[in-house]
Design a protein around this motif. Structure first.
Motif, PDB file in Angstrom:
ATOM      1  N   LYS A 208     -53.663  29.525-126.366  1.00  0.00           N
ATOM      2  CA  LYS A 208     -54.076  30.790-125.765  1.00  0.00           C
ATOM      3  C   LYS A 208     -53.027  31.857-126.046  1.00  0.00           C
ATOM      4  CE  LYS A 208     -55.645  32.730-121.338  1.00  0.00           C
ATOM      5  NZ  LYS A 208     -55.870  32.425-119.890  1.00  0.00           N
ATOM      6  N   VAL A 209     -53.498  33.064-126.381  1.00  0.00           N
ATOM      7  CA  VAL A 209     -52.622  34.170-126.764  1.00  0.00           C
ATOM      8  C   VAL A 209     -53.056  35.425-126.017  1.00  0.00           C
ATOM      9  CG1 VAL A 209     -51.940  35.682-128.677  1.00  0.00           C
ATOM     10  CG2 VAL A 209     -52.172  33.239-129.065  1.00  0.00           C
ATOM     11  N   SER A 210     -52.085  36.218-125.589  1.00  0.00           N
ATOM     12  CA  SER A 210     -52.423  37.537-125.039  1.00  0.00           C
ATOM     13  C   SER A 210     -52.046  38.609-126.048  1.00  0.00           C
ATOM     14  CB  SER A 210     -51.691  37.783-123.719  1.00  0.00           C
ATOM     15  OG  SER A 210     -50.304  37.976-123.918  1.00  0.00           O
ATOM     16  N   LEU A 211     -52.884  39.633-126.152  1.00  0.00           N
ATOM     17  CA  LEU A 211     -52.645  40.762-127.059  1.00  0.00           C
ATOM     18  C   LEU A 211     -52.634  42.026-126.225  1.00  0.00           C
ATOM     19  CD1 LEU A 211     -52.449  42.125-129.862  1.00  0.00           C
ATOM     20  CD2 LEU A 211     -54.958  41.994-129.986  1.00  0.00           C
ATOM     21  N   LYS A 212     -51.511  42.763-126.268  1.00  0.00           N
ATOM     22  CA  LYS A 212     -51.360  43.940-125.418  1.00  0.00           C
ATOM     23  C   LYS A 212     -51.071  45.185-126.241  1.00  0.00           C
ATOM     24  CE  LYS A 212     -47.640  44.429-122.787  1.00  0.00           C
ATOM     25  NZ  LYS A 212     -46.714  44.224-121.641  1.00  0.00           N
ATOM     26  N   ASN A 213     -51.667  46.286-125.826  1.00  0.00           N
ATOM     27  CA  ASN A 213     -51.393  47.591-126.422  1.00  0.00           C
ATOM     28  C   ASN A 213     -50.178  48.194-125.715  1.00  0.00           C
ATOM     29  OD1 ASN A 213     -51.353  50.330-127.169  1.00  0.00           O
ATOM     30  ND2 ASN A 213     -53.568  50.435-127.333  1.00  0.00           N
ATOM     31  N   GLN A 214     -49.113  48.448-126.460  1.00  0.00           N
ATOM     32  CA  GLN A 214     -47.895  48.989-125.857  1.00  0.00           C
ATOM     33  C   GLN A 214     -48.124  50.325-125.162  1.00  0.00           C
ATOM     34  OE1 GLN A 214     -43.792  48.368-127.582  1.00  0.00           O
ATOM     35  NE2 GLN A 214     -45.022  48.276-129.454  1.00  0.00           N
ATOM     36  N   GLU A 215     -48.998  51.151-125.729  1.00  0.00           N
ATOM     37  CA  GLU A 215     -49.202  52.496-125.187  1.00  0.00           C
ATOM     38  C   GLU A 215     -50.034  52.484-123.910  1.00  0.00           C
ATOM     39  OE1 GLU A 215     -50.837  54.918-128.244  1.00  0.00           O
ATOM     40  OE2 GLU A 215     -49.015  54.940-129.442  1.00  0.00           O
ATOM     41  N   THR A 216     -51.158  51.780-123.922  1.00  0.00           N
ATOM     42  CA  THR A 216     -52.062  51.809-122.772  1.00  0.00           C
ATOM     43  C   THR A 216     -51.830  50.647-121.816  1.00  0.00           C
ATOM     44  OG1 THR A 216     -53.769  50.500-123.880  1.00  0.00           O
ATOM     45  CG2 THR A 216     -53.805  52.893-124.229  1.00  0.00           C
ATOM     46  N   GLN A 217     -51.075  49.624-122.252  1.00  0.00           N
ATOM     47  CA  GLN A 217     -50.814  48.410-121.477  1.00  0.00           C
ATOM     48  C   GLN A 217     -52.075  47.555-121.274  1.00  0.00           C
ATOM     49  OE1 GLN A 217     -47.491  47.495-120.425  1.00  0.00           O
ATOM     50  NE2 GLN A 217     -47.262  49.071-122.005  1.00  0.00           N
ATOM     51  N   GLU A 218     -53.151  47.876-122.001  1.00  0.00           N
ATOM     52  CA  GLU A 218     -54.366  47.068-121.921  1.00  0.00           C
ATOM     53  C   GLU A 218     -54.099  45.701-122.543  1.00  0.00           C
ATOM     54  OE1 GLU A 218     -59.043  47.070-123.427  1.00  0.00           O
ATOM     55  OE2 GLU A 218     -57.694  48.718-123.991  1.00  0.00           O
ATOM     56  N   VAL A 219     -54.610  44.640-121.899  1.00  0.00           N
ATOM     57  CA  VAL A 219     -54.361  43.275-122.362  1.00  0.00           C
ATOM     58  C   VAL A 219     -55.682  42.510-122.489  1.00  0.00           C
ATOM     59  CG1 VAL A 219     -53.166  41.092-121.903  1.00  0.00           C
ATOM     60  CG2 VAL A 219     -52.134  43.249-121.179  1.00  0.00           C
ATOM     61  N   ILE A 220     -55.794  41.732-123.572  1.00  0.00           N
ATOM     62  CA  ILE A 220     -56.911  40.798-123.698  1.00  0.00           C
ATOM     63  C   ILE A 220     -56.330  39.403-123.950  1.00  0.00           C
ATOM     64  CG2 ILE A 220     -58.542  42.503-124.567  1.00  0.00           C
ATOM     65  CD1 ILE A 220     -58.081  41.351-127.383  1.00  0.00           C
ATOM     66  N   TYR A 221     -57.124  38.372-123.632  1.00  0.00           N
ATOM     67  CA  TYR A 221     -56.667  36.995-123.803  1.00  0.00           C
ATOM     68  C   TYR A 221     -57.581  36.285-124.795  1.00  0.00           C
ATOM     69  CZ  TYR A 221     -53.849  38.049-119.755  1.00  0.00           C
ATOM     70  OH  TYR A 221     -52.933  38.628-118.904  1.00  0.00           O
ATOM     71  N   LEU A 222     -56.971  35.609-125.753  1.00  0.00           N
ATOM     72  CA  LEU A 222     -57.705  34.976-126.845  1.00  0.00           C
ATOM     73  C   LEU A 222     -57.446  33.472-126.845  1.00  0.00           C
ATOM     74  CD1 LEU A 222     -56.600  37.540-129.592  1.00  0.00           C
ATOM     75  CD2 LEU A 222     -58.779  37.570-128.344  1.00  0.00           C
ATOM     76  N   THR A 223     -58.491  32.694-127.130  1.00  0.00           N
ATOM     77  CA  THR A 223     -58.349  31.247-127.252  1.00  0.00           C
ATOM     78  C   THR A 223     -58.824  30.804-128.632  1.00  0.00           C
ATOM     79  OG1 THR A 223     -60.521  30.953-126.235  1.00  0.00           O
ATOM     80  CG2 THR A 223     -58.616  30.848-124.770  1.00  0.00           C
ATOM     81  N   LYS A 224     -58.793  29.505-128.868  1.00  0.00           N
ATOM     82  CA  LYS A 224     -59.143  28.947-130.172  1.00  0.00           C
ATOM     83  C   LYS A 224     -60.492  29.475-130.664  1.00  0.00           C
ATOM     84  CE  LYS A 224     -59.972  24.595-132.586  1.00  0.00           C
ATOM     85  NZ  LYS A 224     -59.989  23.120-132.491  1.00  0.00           N
ATOM     86  N   GLY A 225     -60.514  29.935-131.919  1.00  0.00           N
ATOM     87  CA  GLY A 225     -61.752  30.411-132.515  1.00  0.00           C
ATOM     88  C   GLY A 225     -62.059  31.869-132.221  1.00  0.00           C
TER      89      GLY A 225
END
Length: 325
Positions: A208-225
């Protein structure tokens, strides 16, 4: 794979600045400077600080001839003591400036202090970080990382494209800064790619990986596939329908009911070739095949067999035309 580590010892650089290095050291220094433009840029910064510390204003104000006249007019012991104290103060000032400068360079300059840098050119590289994490760099990519992970997080920076197999450590998150993206993991495998248009694409293979936008601080979480794309100020997540996102690392190309024009694009990128299609009927066909570390000649043979075409190879240029009956 040959590791292209750009680290060079700071004591070595001191000898270059002081002019005490040997001819062999000078040759090694020139090779280090030419290996990466960042090395030259960082050394010039260091050289500027070094020179500035030797030319600080307090030294420029010294009038040696006038001071010597004063010294001769006064008693020896007292004057000598004052002269020593004066120069000790000057020396202390220089030492403080140099110490601060070197601490700054040590803390911030890759290849000089606590950070190392690896930059791939025309070949792919693999490096193993201090925690056991494996990083595979695609061509023309770069990663900056600590020689030792001493804090409660594991921070690295990268440009280009890299595949990470992060060593699990629940107590120390692994954080990657890439463009405007912040990717955080505990232990997983995934691909990070900076696209030409400025987008950052994260494709997860496991964990599992989180991807965050430095400017807006918006975060999404990604899993396999799954994959996430950060472009400008927007983040999107979706199922990863890209079958060849890691082909540059694995050497495997997968084609399942894929339109021929798209197949050609994959082959161009993977084999660094240019394909000219002179057979119009191919534009409506789809292709199924699997290549595992195959040579371009092996791929051409299969294309000719299944598509009934003829291929003329001129260097890195492939010209595909209909096969005459």
């Amino acid at each position: 794979m040959k590791q292209n580590n750009q680290h060079i010892d700071e004591q070595f650089l001191f000898s270059i600045l002081e002019g005490t290095s040997s001819d062999q050291d000078k040759q090694q220094f020139q090779e280090w400077m030419q290996a990466d433009s960042a090395n030259e840029e960082n050394f010039l910064k260091m050289q500027k600080i070094w020179k500035s510390s030797k030319e600080i204003e307090v030294f420029q104000k010294i009038d040696e001839e006038a001071d010597w006249k004063i010294i001769k007019a006064k008693s020896g012991k007292t004057v000598r003591l004052k002269k020593v104290n004066l120069f000790m103060r000057y020396a202390a000032t220089v030492l403080v400036l140099l110490s601060l400068s070197l601490v700054y360079l040590y803390q911030t300059t890759p290849g000089f202090g606590k950070y190392a840098q690896t930059k791939s050119m025309q070949t792919k590289d693999k490096i193993v970080l201090a925690d056991g994490t494996e990083v595979f760099l695609n061509k023309k990519s770069k990663i900056i990382y600590p020689k030792h992970f001493n804090s409660d997080v594991r921070n690295v920076e990268m440009e280009g494209e890299a595949y990470f197999q992060v060593k699990p450590d629940p107590t120390k998150p692994f954080i990657i800064k890439s463009g405007n993206a912040i990717i955080e993991v505990l232990g997983t495998s995934f691909n990070v790619k900076n696209e030409m248009d400025g987008a950052t694409v994260v494709s997860v293979n496991s964990g599992k990986v989180s991807l965050k936008n430095q400017e807006t601080q918006e975060v999404i979480y990604l899993t396999k596939g799954e994959k996430g794309i950060l472009y400008d100020s927007f983040i999107t997540e979706s199922v990863n329908n890209e079958p060849n996102f890691d082909s540059w690392k694995t050497g495997v190309l997968r084609f399942k009911d894929m339109p021929i024009p798209l197949v050609f694009k994959y082959l161009e990128n993977f084999y660094n070739v240019r394909i000219t299609n002179k057979c119009e009927r191919l534009d409506t066909l789809k292709f199924n095949s699997y290549f595992d570390n195959a040579s371009i000649d092996e791929v051409i043979t299969e294309l000719e067999l299944h598509l009934r075409v003829k291929t003329v190879k001129k260097g890195n240029h492939l010209i595909i035309s209909d096969k005459k009956k």
